[in-house]
Scaffold this motif. Sequence first.
Motif, PDB file in Angstrom:
ATOM      1  N   VAL A  42      42.279  98.897  66.610  1.00 57.37           N
ATOM      2  CA  VAL A  42      41.013  97.837  66.105  1.00 57.37           C
ATOM      3  C   VAL A  42      41.649  97.324  64.697  1.00 57.37           C
ATOM      4  CG1 VAL A  42      38.737  97.617  65.340  1.00 57.37           C
ATOM      5  CG2 VAL A  42      39.456  99.172  67.019  1.00 57.37           C
ATOM      6  N   ASP A  43      42.281  98.122  63.809  1.00 56.99           N
ATOM      7  CA  ASP A  43      43.018  97.401  62.616  1.00 56.99           C
ATOM      8  C   ASP A  43      43.797  96.320  62.705  1.00 56.99           C
ATOM      9  OD1 ASP A  43      41.373  98.791  61.093  1.00 56.99           O
ATOM     10  OD2 ASP A  43      42.547 100.426  60.521  1.00 56.99           O
ATOM     11  N   CYS A  44      44.615  96.419  64.087  1.00 56.43           N
ATOM     12  CA  CYS A  44      45.608  95.454  64.337  1.00 56.43           C
ATOM     13  C   CYS A  44      45.120  94.345  64.497  1.00 56.43           C
ATOM     14  CB  CYS A  44      46.419  95.765  65.490  1.00 56.43           C
ATOM     15  SG  CYS A  44      47.557  97.130  65.400  1.00 56.43           S
ATOM     16  N   ARG A  45      43.740  94.232  65.234  1.00 55.96           N
ATOM     17  CA  ARG A  45      43.005  93.323  65.632  1.00 55.96           C
ATOM     18  C   ARG A  45      42.329  92.346  64.474  1.00 55.96           C
ATOM     19  NH1 ARG A  45      42.011  94.079  71.425  1.00 55.96           N
ATOM     20  NH2 ARG A  45      40.957  92.048  71.267  1.00 55.96           N
ATOM     21  N   ILE A  46      41.757  93.538  63.432  1.00 52.94           N
ATOM     22  CA  ILE A  46      41.133  92.872  62.275  1.00 52.94           C
ATOM     23  C   ILE A  46      42.399  92.101  61.303  1.00 52.94           C
ATOM     24  CG2 ILE A  46      40.282  93.853  60.167  1.00 52.94           C
ATOM     25  CD1 ILE A  46      38.450  95.547  61.919  1.00 52.94           C
ATOM     26  N   GLU A  47      43.433  92.641  61.292  1.00 56.57           N
ATOM     27  CA  GLU A  47      44.746  92.063  60.517  1.00 56.57           C
ATOM     28  C   GLU A  47      44.929  90.467  61.192  1.00 56.57           C
ATOM     29  OE1 GLU A  47      47.918  94.567  60.549  1.00 56.57           O
ATOM     30  OE2 GLU A  47      46.637  96.171  59.509  1.00 56.57           O
ATOM     31  N   ARG A  48      44.635  90.330  62.352  1.00 58.97           N
ATOM     32  CA  ARG A  48      44.789  89.023  63.102  1.00 58.97           C
ATOM     33  C   ARG A  48      43.518  88.019  62.470  1.00 58.97           C
ATOM     34  NH1 ARG A  48      47.644  91.817  67.023  1.00 58.97           N
ATOM     35  NH2 ARG A  48      45.845  92.029  68.349  1.00 58.97           N
ATOM     36  N   GLY A  49      42.613  88.693  62.098  1.00 61.98           N
ATOM     37  CA  GLY A  49      41.408  87.903  61.753  1.00 61.98           C
ATOM     38  C   GLY A  49      40.083  88.287  62.332  1.00 61.98           C
ATOM     39  N   ALA A  50      40.111  89.200  63.431  1.00 61.91           N
ATOM     40  CA  ALA A  50      38.775  89.423  63.949  1.00 61.91           C
ATOM     41  C   ALA A  50      37.990  90.244  62.725  1.00 61.91           C
ATOM     42  CB  ALA A  50      39.147  90.190  65.079  1.00 61.91           C
ATOM     43  N   THR A  79      34.636  93.949  68.516  1.00 62.23           N
ATOM     44  CA  THR A  79      35.197  92.827  67.228  1.00 62.23           C
ATOM     45  C   THR A  79      34.893  91.494  67.771  1.00 62.23           C
ATOM     46  OG1 THR A  79      37.533  92.951  68.395  1.00 62.23           O
ATOM     47  CG2 THR A  79      36.906  94.409  66.349  1.00 62.23           C
ATOM     48  N   SER A  80      34.924  90.595  66.863  1.00 60.63           N
ATOM     49  CA  SER A  80      34.557  89.096  67.219  1.00 60.63           C
ATOM     50  C   SER A  80      35.395  88.576  68.211  1.00 60.63           C
ATOM     51  CB  SER A  80      34.711  88.393  66.001  1.00 60.63           C
ATOM     52  OG  SER A  80      35.788  88.455  65.100  1.00 60.63           O
ATOM     53  N   ASP A  81      36.733  89.162  68.262  1.00 61.90           N
ATOM     54  CA  ASP A  81      37.502  88.084  69.365  1.00 61.90           C
ATOM     55  C   ASP A  81      37.333  88.677  70.653  1.00 61.90           C
ATOM     56  OD1 ASP A  81      38.356  90.956  68.388  1.00 61.90           O
ATOM     57  OD2 ASP A  81      40.579  90.344  68.945  1.00 61.90           O
ATOM     58  N   MET A  82      36.440  89.823  70.957  1.00 66.21           N
ATOM     59  CA  MET A  82      35.846  90.166  72.187  1.00 66.21           C
ATOM     60  C   MET A  82      34.857  89.466  72.771  1.00 66.21           C
ATOM     61  SD  MET A  82      36.204  94.400  71.815  1.00 66.21           S
ATOM     62  CE  MET A  82      37.445  95.101  70.979  1.00 66.21           C
TER      63      MET A  82
END
Length: 260
Positions: A42-50, A79-82
Amino acid sequence: MIDRLAQHLDAAAMEIRTVPQLTIDQPDLSLDDAYAIQRAVVDCRIERGATRMGMKMGLTSLAKMAQVGVHEPIYGYLTSDMMLADGGTMVRTSYGHPRAEPEIAFLIGRDLQGTMTEAEALDAVIGVMPAIEVIDSRFSDFKFKLEDVVADNASSCRFVIGASATPLAELESRDLSLGNLGMILEVDGEVVQTGSSAAILEHPARSLTTLLKMLAERGEGLHPGDIVLAGAATPAVHLQPGQHVRVRVDGLGSAEMFVD
Ligand code: OOG
Ligand code: MG
């Protein structure tokens, strides 16, 4: 090991390919390791802006447990990207082998943490919404053990939330009980699954308190504005391009999406 496996799963998702179950090479992977990998994914997605939008429960109904052969409730992050807007379109080829399932979502109004009664947890709920969850396992053939699916953020992929949140008091005033609402999954206007919110740990509120208990074990909780998916009431169905998918829940309305 945790970061390496998280990057391995994140890359599989980004490159739209499946990978062997982690527990084949790592038979000793613990549930704690699996939740640590999940957090790192999940942190990988958050690092990409989610951004974090809430949580999902999974494997809270017998139908779901039987479909995937894992018999314990699990959680994952939303996350927001989902998120897909109600009525939005999802591109089938951006995902591996997506499936849709009918869910109920809670909108949380204040901070919640720890063990509590269902009534206490429901007191913090602003309203409930019908929802579609699209799941997509990073593992070949959608086959996994408990630790694999936890590491894979509970197969999360996309989710659609119905347009309006119904307060629990409004449901009660219409003589409807959150614990026994009819739920229907439609594809192209045809009913493909029917169930009841009673299938979700006997009452969706129990899914919420179970989530809070599991989160507390990791020092986490829920926050105002969080969305919580309680888990599917029926088995999930495969998605194909061109489909229109709708979930209807008694008293809550519907949520819908298109597949391109
Ligand atoms: C695991 C995720 C389960 C649910 O609602 O039960 C889930 C899976 O079935 O791949 O989201
Ligand atoms: Mg689900």
